[in-house]
Design a protein around this motif. Sequence first.
Motif, mmCIF file in Angstrom:
data_model
loop_
_atom_site.group_PDB
_atom_site.id
_atom_site.type_symbol
_atom_site.label_atom_id
_atom_site.label_comp_id
_atom_site.label_asym_id
_atom_site.label_seq_id
_atom_site.Cartn_x
_atom_site.Cartn_y
_atom_site.Cartn_z
ATOM 1 N N CYS A 103 0.840 -1.197 0.000
ATOM 2 C CA CYS A 103 0.000 0.000 0.000
ATOM 3 C C CYS A 103 0.870 1.239 0.000
ATOM 4 O O CYS A 103 2.078 1.186 0.277
ATOM 5 N N THR A 104 0.241 2.361 -0.318
ATOM 6 C CA THR A 104 0.924 3.650 -0.232
ATOM 7 C C THR A 104 0.114 4.569 0.670
ATOM 8 O O THR A 104 -1.103 4.404 0.817
ATOM 9 N N ALA A 105 0.801 5.527 1.282
ATOM 10 C CA ALA A 105 0.121 6.485 2.155
ATOM 11 C C ALA A 105 0.782 7.858 2.009
ATOM 12 O O ALA A 105 1.969 7.958 1.685
ATOM 13 N N PRO A 106 0.003 8.910 2.270
ATOM 14 C CA PRO A 106 0.477 10.263 1.997
ATOM 15 C C PRO A 106 1.117 10.968 3.200
ATOM 16 O O PRO A 106 0.915 10.598 4.360
ATOM 17 N N VAL A 107 1.851 11.992 2.874
ATOM 18 C CA VAL A 107 2.326 12.981 3.842
ATOM 19 C C VAL A 107 1.176 13.939 4.138
ATOM 20 O O VAL A 107 0.340 14.217 3.261
ATOM 21 N N ASN A 108 1.101 14.443 5.360
ATOM 22 C CA ASN A 108 0.188 15.551 5.630
ATOM 23 C C ASN A 108 0.965 16.698 6.247
ATOM 24 O O ASN A 108 1.952 16.475 6.952
ATOM 25 N N ILE A 109 0.534 17.903 5.962
ATOM 26 C CA ILE A 109 1.182 19.094 6.528
ATOM 27 C C ILE A 109 0.144 19.860 7.329
ATOM 28 O O ILE A 109 -0.867 20.330 6.776
ATOM 29 N N ALA A 110 0.394 20.000 8.624
ATOM 30 C CA ALA A 110 -0.572 20.642 9.508
ATOM 31 C C ALA A 110 -0.616 22.149 9.274
ATOM 32 O O ALA A 110 0.423 22.799 9.104
ATOM 33 N N VAL A 111 -1.830 22.685 9.281
ATOM 34 C CA VAL A 111 -2.014 24.138 9.266
ATOM 35 C C VAL A 111 -2.400 24.645 10.659
ATOM 36 O O VAL A 111 -2.201 25.810 10.988
ATOM 37 N N ILE A 112 -2.970 23.769 11.476
ATOM 38 C CA ILE A 112 -3.086 23.998 12.920
ATOM 39 C C ILE A 112 -2.256 22.889 13.556
ATOM 40 O O ILE A 112 -2.570 21.707 13.419
ATOM 41 N N LYS A 113 -1.195 23.269 14.260
ATOM 42 C CA LYS A 113 -0.161 22.314 14.639
ATOM 43 C C LYS A 113 -0.509 21.476 15.872
ATOM 44 O O LYS A 113 -1.156 21.960 16.800
ATOM 45 N N TYR A 114 -0.019 20.243 15.835
ATOM 46 C CA TYR A 114 -0.018 19.348 17.000
ATOM 47 C C TYR A 114 1.352 19.458 17.642
ATOM 48 O O TYR A 114 2.371 19.226 16.999
ATOM 49 N N PHE A 170 3.574 28.075 16.914
ATOM 50 C CA PHE A 170 4.224 26.796 17.185
ATOM 51 C C PHE A 170 5.727 27.002 17.424
ATOM 52 O O PHE A 170 6.300 26.504 18.392
ATOM 53 N N HIS A 171 6.367 27.770 16.538
ATOM 54 C CA HIS A 171 7.811 27.987 16.695
ATOM 55 C C HIS A 171 8.123 28.923 17.856
ATOM 56 O O HIS A 171 9.199 28.815 18.468
ATOM 57 N N ALA A 172 7.179 29.804 18.195
ATOM 58 C CA ALA A 172 7.329 30.609 19.411
ATOM 59 C C ALA A 172 7.296 29.706 20.640
ATOM 60 O O ALA A 172 8.042 29.911 21.609
ATOM 61 N N THR A 173 6.444 28.699 20.612
ATOM 62 C CA THR A 173 6.393 27.714 21.699
ATOM 63 C C THR A 173 7.722 26.971 21.813
ATOM 64 O O THR A 173 8.207 26.708 22.920
ATOM 65 N N GLY A 180 -0.908 43.902 -1.752
ATOM 66 C CA GLY A 180 -1.992 44.389 -0.905
ATOM 67 C C GLY A 180 -3.029 43.333 -0.594
ATOM 68 O O GLY A 180 -4.160 43.648 -0.219
ATOM 69 N N GLU A 181 -2.638 42.052 -0.716
ATOM 70 C CA GLU A 181 -3.526 40.933 -0.388
ATOM 71 C C GLU A 181 -2.676 39.701 -0.093
ATOM 72 O O GLU A 181 -1.507 39.638 -0.480
ATOM 73 N N THR A 182 -3.282 38.747 0.581
ATOM 74 C CA THR A 182 -2.543 37.530 0.939
ATOM 75 C C THR A 182 -2.667 36.517 -0.191
ATOM 76 O O THR A 182 -3.703 35.868 -0.345
ATOM 77 N N ARG A 183 -1.577 36.389 -0.956
ATOM 78 C CA ARG A 183 -1.568 35.464 -2.085
ATOM 79 C C ARG A 183 -0.874 34.141 -1.768
ATOM 80 O O ARG A 183 -1.124 33.130 -2.429
ATOM 81 N N VAL A 184 0.042 34.181 -0.824
ATOM 82 C CA VAL A 184 0.772 32.963 -0.439
ATOM 83 C C VAL A 184 0.870 32.908 1.082
ATOM 84 O O VAL A 184 0.816 33.939 1.761
ATOM 85 N N ALA A 185 1.000 31.689 1.608
ATOM 86 C CA ALA A 185 1.159 31.471 3.041
ATOM 87 C C ALA A 185 2.252 30.440 3.255
ATOM 88 O O ALA A 185 2.440 29.537 2.442
ATOM 89 N N TYR A 186 2.976 30.593 4.359
ATOM 90 C CA TYR A 186 4.003 29.621 4.721
ATOM 91 C C TYR A 186 3.562 28.856 5.965
ATOM 92 O O TYR A 186 2.753 29.339 6.770
ATOM 93 N N THR A 187 4.095 27.665 6.117
ATOM 94 C CA THR A 187 4.020 26.951 7.383
ATOM 95 C C THR A 187 5.265 26.092 7.486
ATOM 96 O O THR A 187 5.820 25.643 6.474
ATOM 97 N N PHE A 188 5.743 25.899 8.708
ATOM 98 C CA PHE A 188 6.930 25.091 8.975
ATOM 99 C C PHE A 188 6.585 24.078 10.051
ATOM 100 O O PHE A 188 6.075 24.438 11.107
ATOM 101 N N ASP A 189 6.887 22.801 9.800
ATOM 102 C CA ASP A 189 6.772 21.800 10.840
ATOM 103 C C ASP A 189 8.070 21.799 11.650
ATOM 104 O O ASP A 189 8.774 22.800 11.700
ATOM 105 N N ALA A 190 8.407 20.695 12.271
ATOM 106 C CA ALA A 190 9.602 20.630 13.107
ATOM 107 C C ALA A 190 10.844 20.427 12.242
ATOM 108 O O ALA A 190 11.490 19.382 12.255
ATOM 109 N N GLY A 191 11.168 21.444 11.475
ATOM 110 C CA GLY A 191 12.307 21.422 10.569
ATOM 111 C C GLY A 191 12.341 22.711 9.774
ATOM 112 O O GLY A 191 11.399 23.505 9.809
ATOM 113 N N PRO A 192 13.405 22.944 9.023
ATOM 114 C CA PRO A 192 13.579 24.228 8.328
ATOM 115 C C PRO A 192 12.860 24.350 6.989
ATOM 116 O O PRO A 192 12.798 25.439 6.416
#
Length: 402
Positions: free
Chosen positions: A14-25, A265-268, A298-310
Amino acid sequence: MPEDSTHTPTMVTCTAPVNIAVIKYWGKRDKDLILPVNSSLSVTLHQDQLKTTTTVACCRDFVEDRIWLNGKEEDINQPRLQSCLREIRRLARKRRSDEDSTVDVSVLSYKVHICSNNNFPTAAGLASSAAGYACLVYTLAKLFGVEGELSCVARQGSGSACRSMYGGFVQWKMGEREDGKDSLAEQVEPETHWPELRVLVLVVSADKKAVGSTSGMQTSVETSCLLKYRADSVVPGRMDEMISAIRKRDFAVFAELTMKDSNQFHATCLDTYPPIFYLNDVSHRVINLVHRYNRHYGETRVAYTFDAGPNAVIYTLQKHVSEFVQVVRHFFPTTSNGGQFLKGLPVPSATISDDLKNAIGMEPLPKGISYVISTKAGPGPCVEEDSNHHLLGSDGLPKKTV
């Protein structure tokens, strides 16, 4: 499961996907059951670009359980691995005794051989453990005929693995019960819900991180006042807002919540004692780049998120992908050829104006980003029907790779 030739391994891939959190655990209230201090929400990435492939075989001739990860044999007695194996076998026995007493349950005592490969860097902040444990649990379940809710089993391997059991947009409800039976993942919307949404993984480093997620989050639970405030006072409302934004396909709200939650998350991590540093100088430059890019328009066109890594994960809409990829190319020039810098979904070439370059106003940093993976939301785990894709041979050992 066929049992006519017990000396021939029975095999499922079987195969399974990566997920990227937008609200972090980040943080467990129970380390053994892997119960989180807060709920979380993620986007499942498409397996055409990022996936784990796992083959599990069982046979009466196998003398012990064994596992190979990315070509190397690992310790099968790792406690989290054992939890998943034990629980799937228990569920399989229960199902067979409940439903069909004529089925030979002896196969459940056969040893298993497990072989798993990632098509992306392991342990570099790209959610490899989530995809890995989701794939392991899903494959074991298919092999032993276990059906139904499996996210609680995957959670016992790696907390965020429960979210990789579904495609699209997935929440992990923290639950309230001490036994964890209500700490489950559920799909908020399928991968087809927001077809314009695109994801760019900016691979800053493929190295293994210095502080693993498990040890890092436990230190945060023990020492960070911000973690408790975040879990109690911020995340519950943010989860509601994020689910609403996803359902409305409101990118501006989705993007702002995503960036704020990544920052918190990174502030934590910084509030942890001693502090944990997952971001590096290139990560900080990406953050500045995104904010300057958005401010220019003058608008939000892109967003970043970082998990536990750079590594940065960028969310944007299809119509902005070409230009933003060109912006990344300009401010993080690479010496490799263009085809190697951009992997995954094709991105049309674009030009960027001098006005935009000047508005961003950063000095280019050569080789700051190794490569970019272009992808989108995708489905949950699936069975690989082609037996040629088995990672184990008929002897139950990893196939030799050419």
